[in-house]
Design a protein around this motif. Structure first.
Motif, PDB file in Angstrom:
ATOM      1  N   ASN A   1     -60.078 -28.194 -65.096  1.00 26.46           N
ATOM      2  CA  ASN A   1     -60.457 -29.546 -65.501  1.00 26.46           C
ATOM      3  C   ASN A   1     -59.597 -30.037 -66.656  1.00 26.46           C
ATOM      4  O   ASN A   1     -59.139 -31.190 -66.676  1.00 26.46           O
ATOM      5  N   THR A   2     -59.381 -29.146 -67.624  1.00 27.36           N
ATOM      6  CA  THR A   2     -58.586 -29.526 -68.796  1.00 27.36           C
ATOM      7  C   THR A   2     -57.151 -29.839 -68.402  1.00 27.36           C
ATOM      8  O   THR A   2     -56.560 -30.826 -68.864  1.00 27.36           O
ATOM      9  N   TRP A   3     -56.563 -29.013 -67.527  1.00 25.24           N
ATOM     10  CA  TRP A   3     -55.182 -29.226 -67.093  1.00 25.24           C
ATOM     11  C   TRP A   3     -55.054 -30.513 -66.275  1.00 25.24           C
ATOM     12  O   TRP A   3     -54.162 -31.335 -66.508  1.00 25.24           O
ATOM     13  N   MET A   4     -55.940 -30.710 -65.323  1.00 26.08           N
ATOM     14  CA  MET A   4     -55.850 -31.900 -64.486  1.00 26.08           C
ATOM     15  C   MET A   4     -56.095 -33.181 -65.288  1.00 26.08           C
ATOM     16  O   MET A   4     -55.552 -34.244 -64.965  1.00 26.08           O
ATOM     17  N   ALA A   5     -56.887 -33.081 -66.359  1.00 26.66           N
ATOM     18  CA  ALA A   5     -57.099 -34.242 -67.228  1.00 26.66           C
ATOM     19  C   ALA A   5     -55.836 -34.606 -67.998  1.00 26.66           C
ATOM     20  O   ALA A   5     -55.706 -35.728 -68.494  1.00 26.66           O
ATOM     21  N   VAL A   6     -54.898 -33.663 -68.080  1.00 23.62           N
ATOM     22  CA  VAL A   6     -53.590 -33.946 -68.685  1.00 23.62           C
ATOM     23  C   VAL A   6     -52.613 -34.441 -67.628  1.00 23.62           C
ATOM     24  O   VAL A   6     -51.915 -35.451 -67.811  1.00 23.62           O
ATOM     25  N   LEU A   7     -52.558 -33.741 -66.488  1.00 25.01           N
ATOM     26  CA  LEU A   7     -51.541 -34.026 -65.475  1.00 25.01           C
ATOM     27  C   LEU A   7     -51.820 -35.300 -64.681  1.00 25.01           C
ATOM     28  O   LEU A   7     -50.950 -36.168 -64.554  1.00 25.01           O
ATOM     29  N   LEU A   8     -53.002 -35.411 -64.110  1.00 25.34           N
ATOM     30  CA  LEU A   8     -53.254 -36.475 -63.139  1.00 25.34           C
ATOM     31  C   LEU A   8     -53.161 -37.883 -63.739  1.00 25.34           C
ATOM     32  O   LEU A   8     -52.657 -38.798 -63.061  1.00 25.34           O
ATOM     33  N   PRO A   9     -53.617 -38.133 -64.969  1.00 29.40           N
ATOM     34  CA  PRO A   9     -53.394 -39.471 -65.538  1.00 29.40           C
ATOM     35  C   PRO A   9     -51.914 -39.838 -65.641  1.00 29.40           C
ATOM     36  O   PRO A   9     -51.563 -41.022 -65.512  1.00 29.40           O
ATOM     37  N   LYS A  10     -51.045 -38.858 -65.849  1.00 33.01           N
ATOM     38  CA  LYS A  10     -49.601 -39.135 -65.856  1.00 33.01           C
ATOM     39  C   LYS A  10     -49.118 -39.549 -64.473  1.00 33.01           C
ATOM     40  O   LYS A  10     -48.156 -40.325 -64.347  1.00 33.01           O
ATOM     41  N   MET A  11     -49.768 -39.029 -63.426  1.00 37.62           N
ATOM     42  CA  MET A  11     -49.336 -39.298 -62.054  1.00 37.62           C
ATOM     43  C   MET A  11     -49.862 -40.620 -61.526  1.00 37.62           C
ATOM     44  O   MET A  11     -49.295 -41.181 -60.584  1.00 37.62           O
ATOM     45  N   ARG A  12     -50.927 -41.134 -62.117  1.00 42.29           N
ATOM     46  CA  ARG A  12     -51.578 -42.321 -61.544  1.00 42.29           C
ATOM     47  C   ARG A  12     -50.620 -43.506 -61.463  1.00 42.29           C
ATOM     48  O   ARG A  12     -50.604 -44.230 -60.462  1.00 42.29           O
ATOM     49  N   ARG A  13     -49.827 -43.714 -62.479  1.00 39.17           N
ATOM     50  CA  ARG A  13     -48.913 -44.866 -62.458  1.00 39.17           C
ATOM     51  C   ARG A  13     -47.824 -44.720 -61.394  1.00 39.17           C
ATOM     52  O   ARG A  13     -47.183 -45.705 -61.023  1.00 39.17           O
ATOM     53  N   TRP A  14     -47.600 -43.474 -60.904  1.00 39.00           N
ATOM     54  CA  TRP A  14     -46.563 -43.248 -59.905  1.00 39.00           C
ATOM     55  C   TRP A  14     -47.088 -43.300 -58.478  1.00 39.00           C
ATOM     56  O   TRP A  14     -46.329 -43.131 -57.520  1.00 39.00           O
ATOM     57  N   LEU A  15     -48.392 -43.548 -58.311  1.00 36.62           N
ATOM     58  CA  LEU A  15     -48.949 -43.667 -56.965  1.00 36.62           C
ATOM     59  C   LEU A  15     -48.393 -44.914 -56.269  1.00 36.62           C
ATOM     60  O   LEU A  15     -48.183 -45.956 -56.901  1.00 36.62           O
ATOM     61  N   TYR A  16     -48.182 -44.806 -54.973  1.00 34.91           N
ATOM     62  CA  TYR A  16     -47.641 -45.931 -54.212  1.00 34.91           C
ATOM     63  C   TYR A  16     -48.560 -47.151 -54.307  1.00 34.91           C
ATOM     64  O   TYR A  16     -48.095 -48.306 -54.373  1.00 34.91           O
ATOM     65  N   THR A  17     -49.862 -46.908 -54.335  1.00 33.52           N
ATOM     66  CA  THR A  17     -50.814 -48.012 -54.445  1.00 33.52           C
ATOM     67  C   THR A  17     -50.746 -48.696 -55.808  1.00 33.52           C
ATOM     68  O   THR A  17     -51.294 -49.794 -55.973  1.00 33.52           O
ATOM     69  N   ASN A  18     -50.088 -48.069 -56.774  1.00 31.46           N
ATOM     70  CA  ASN A  18     -49.881 -48.675 -58.091  1.00 31.46           C
ATOM     71  C   ASN A  18     -48.435 -49.104 -58.299  1.00 31.46           C
ATOM     72  O   ASN A  18     -48.019 -49.358 -59.430  1.00 31.46           O
ATOM     73  N   GLY A  19     -47.660 -49.154 -57.219  1.00 31.58           N
ATOM     74  CA  GLY A  19     -46.276 -49.588 -57.316  1.00 31.58           C
ATOM     75  C   GLY A  19     -45.274 -48.468 -57.504  1.00 31.58           C
ATOM     76  O   GLY A  19     -44.080 -48.718 -57.671  1.00 31.58           O
ATOM     77  N   GLY A  20     -45.737 -47.206 -57.454  1.00 27.39           N
ATOM     78  CA  GLY A  20     -44.837 -46.064 -57.602  1.00 27.39           C
ATOM     79  C   GLY A  20     -44.391 -45.527 -56.252  1.00 27.39           C
ATOM     80  O   GLY A  20     -44.401 -46.239 -55.236  1.00 27.39           O
ATOM     81  N   ASN A  21     -44.025 -44.253 -56.213  1.00 29.24           N
ATOM     82  CA  ASN A  21     -43.498 -43.690 -54.966  1.00 29.24           C
ATOM     83  C   ASN A  21     -44.268 -42.485 -54.440  1.00 29.24           C
ATOM     84  O   ASN A  21     -43.868 -41.882 -53.455  1.00 29.24           O
TER      85      ASN A  21
END
Length: 640
Positions: free
Chosen positions: A134-154
């Motif tokens: 949980n602690t690791w994913m709370a660091v990693l996944l918020p960084k990835m959210r802006r890169w989601l295709y649905t958010n304009g990323g890839n």
């Protein structure tokens, strides 16, 4: 959601839908953790020019959080820079953030500090494990959210866990927890998926409602039967082979794996003609620099080699191969290939021979770390004997002083002979407690012998009562697949010498990488060291030399012909393990940007067993990855 940022499974037409239109991805796996960041753009461009429209990447948790709570996303670990370069190149991304990845990577990407709780059940709903996840994913996944295709990323899709069906726990509560966790941080519109091997058991335990079930397989299976198995778990939606094996991995002692190019291109064409989306594993493998290689443990412990060339379409050094050209020709029959030439191989240089000089015995590193170590300032003693199991290191050493703890590399155990041994006396690891390979010496002179996990559990010693006995234990990489990923390292149980159980151990973690990165052993020569510090030619000994490149900084390959086994550093960077005696790998890849074109390049070698009479190394312009004749066919009794 704007129509230009939609990506989802389209069940009506059994395909993916991107921006309202049917979409089929042709992807290749590339591991940013195995490629120096200054070559990321080169590799991605070659993948794009081969006709791929996506890349698939793992995120190794332990690569970013080697020490608990200390996160590193810079340099070779700058994941967002890699995503940005892929985006600039025109490549979509299939993200596989774990937390477990396998990948022939150290402990399958799980950080070794998880094992500080010896009874932890990895990849399950164990509360200690989930707290760390949980602690690791709370660091990693918020960084990835802006890169989601649905958010304009890839990033078009995100895998949850990895091939979970091959793990013994089969814990659906764990998978439900991860699904909820990923949805919380990434949103409900993200395409979550699972990947599992081509068996009913794996698909049963690895899949879960709410995550699209995909399958993986290589050239040795029937495509229709494999996709029929996926259909039983996903009756509608796109056919997906998430790992189509273009090659295979090597272990020390194997022949170099090869997978036939024509089979790869033919089966790729068959899958694409069916409308399936395909990811090729690997498209470029790269290198297990440092200590990042994993290991397997089926009947015995088998360490993965330093090269992760994988017989892939792009070589370990990122060079296009005949397999890449054949794959590009196949892809061109189904989609437009970018116009223009394939970027060429990076230039290589055969710099020739360099003679190395023996400088220090292995234990001199203790003095460099802190001269007080020679007076046992950092000595750790057990009560009387080695405690059973992992508690020796994890309870006594770590909890006494976390600064003493080391997760990778080497640990030195030191004690004294309890009595005179005028004749050969067996030293035994009766419970197979050497993990993974121990180099034993008496009075710091030479190597009396070695003990190796699962294979060599006894050797002979002679000496006098009170003689110092050193046991240098090498971590050869933690198991990355199967039920034995709780892979503790060091001495895990007693050593018995004749009729005596050895006791009163002193334990020294060796920060060899830290010392070399700060300039040792060159700087160490200026110290006044006690005698005897200079070592013999046998046994763990450091050698050094310099390479002058005369204005060039091109890729090269280091061959240590007639050397036995050890580790190499160039300008403080750990290139990985060499073991030409066991093979198949004979050369270590050196990326050109590691070299200085104008200054002498420092070479440091730790030879663990025996150096050749002429302590030369050779810098070549091509790799040698197969010391044996013949070919090893790919086997898919496990996935990556």
């Amino acid at each position: 959601i704007p129509s230009h940022t939609q990506f989802k499974e389209y069940y009506k037409n059994n395909c993916f839908q991107k921006d309202g239109k049917p979409f089929q991805y042709v992807s290749g796996s590339i591991h940013y953790s195995r490629i120096p960041h200054y070559y990321w753009k080169d590799r991605l461009l070659k993948m794009y020019m081969a006709g791929l429209n996506a890349v698939q990447i793992y995120v190794p948790w332990n690569f970013h959080e080697e020490k608990r709570g200390v996160y590193n996303f810079s340099g070779d670990r700058d994941l967002e820079n890699f995503l940005d370069l892929a985006n600039q190149t025109g490549l979509l991304v299939i993200l596989r953030p774990g937390p477990y990845i396998c990948a022939e990577w150290e402990m399958g990407g799980l950080p070794a500090w998880l094992l500080q709780k010896p009874n932890i059940v990895l990849r399950s709903a164990d509360t200690d494990y989930l707290e760390a996840v949980n602690t690791w994913m709370a660091v990693l996944l918020p960084k990835m959210r802006r890169w989601l295709y649905t958010n304009g990323g890839n990033i078009i899709s995100v895998q949850v866990e990895n091939e979970y069906g091959s793990y013994y726990t089969c814990d659906y509560n764990y998978m439900r927890h991860l699904r909820t966790l990923f949805q919380f941080f990434l949103g409900d519109d993200t395409v979550l998926f699972t990947t599992d091997g081509n068996t009913d058991r794996e698909m049963t335990c690895g899949t879960l409602e709410g995550m699209y079930a995909t399958i993986d397989f290589g050239t040795d299976v029937n495509i229709s039967q494999a996709f029929s198995r996926q259909r039983r778990f996903e009756p509608r939606g796109p056919l997906v082979n998430s790992e189509f094996y273009t090659g295979w991995l090597d272990h020390w002692g194997d022949q170099h794996a090869q997978v036939d190019t024509q089979k790869v291109s033919r089966m790729l064409g068959e899958m694409l003609s069916m409308g399936a989306s395909v990811n090729m594993y690997m498209f470029e493998g790269g290198t297990n620099f440092g200590y990042w290689n994993g290991a397997d443990h089926d009947n015995r412990f088998r360490s993965v080699v330093t090269s992760y060339d994988y017989n892939a379409p792009l070589s370990e050094a990122g060079d296009p191969t005949e397999k890449l050209l054949a794959i590009r020709d196949t892809i061109s029959k189904f989609r437009d290939i970018p116009v223009g030439p394939m970027p060429p191989a990076t230039p290589k240089m055969a710099y020739g021979f360099v003679t190395l000089t023996m400088v220090w015995a292995y234990y001199s590193i203790l003095y460099y770390q802190d001269p007080a170590l020679f007076t046992a300032y950092f000595t750790t003693r057990t009560q009387h004997t080695l405690l059973p199991g992992p508690s020796l290191i994890y309870s006594i050493l770590y909890y006494q002083d976390p600064a003493l703890f080391t997760y990778y590399g080497f640990m030195l155990y030191r004690t004294k002979l309890p009595r005179d041994l005028p004749e050969d006396t067996p030293l035994i690891s009766p419970l197979n407690g050497v993990h993974d390979r121990a180099y034993v010496s008496v009075c710091g002179v030479g190597a009396s012998g070695l003990l190796e996990r699962d294979t060599t559990l006894v050797m002979n010693l002679t000496g006098k009562q009170g003689d110092q006995v050193d046991v240098l234990v090498e971590n050869m990489g933690r198991v990355n697949f199967g039920s034995k990923i709780n892979d503790f390292k060091g001495l895990l149980s007693n050593l018995i010498l004749g009729k005596d159980v050895l006791t009163d151990w002193q334990i020294y973690p060796l920060d060899i990488d830290g010392a070399i990165a700060s300039g040792w052993p060159q700087s160490g020569q200026r110290r006044s060291l006690p005698d005897p510090v200079r070592g013999p030619s046998d046994g763990p000994v450091f050698y050094q030399g310099t390479l002058t490149t005369n204005g060039l900084a091109w890729d090269t390959f280091l061959r240590l012909n007639e050397w036995t086994k050890g580790q190499v550093w160039i300008n403080g960077v750990n290139l990985g393990r060499y073991w030409p005696k066991r093979g198949p790998q004979q050369t270590l890849y050196i990326p050109g940007p590691l070299l200085s074109p104008t200054q002498p390049n420092n070479i440091t070698v730790l030879e663990l067993e025996r150096a050749p009479p002429h302590t030369r190394v050779l810098f070549m312009d091509r790799p040698q990855l197969n010391s044996t004749s013949g070919k090893t066919s790919q086997t898919t009794d496990r996935q990556t």
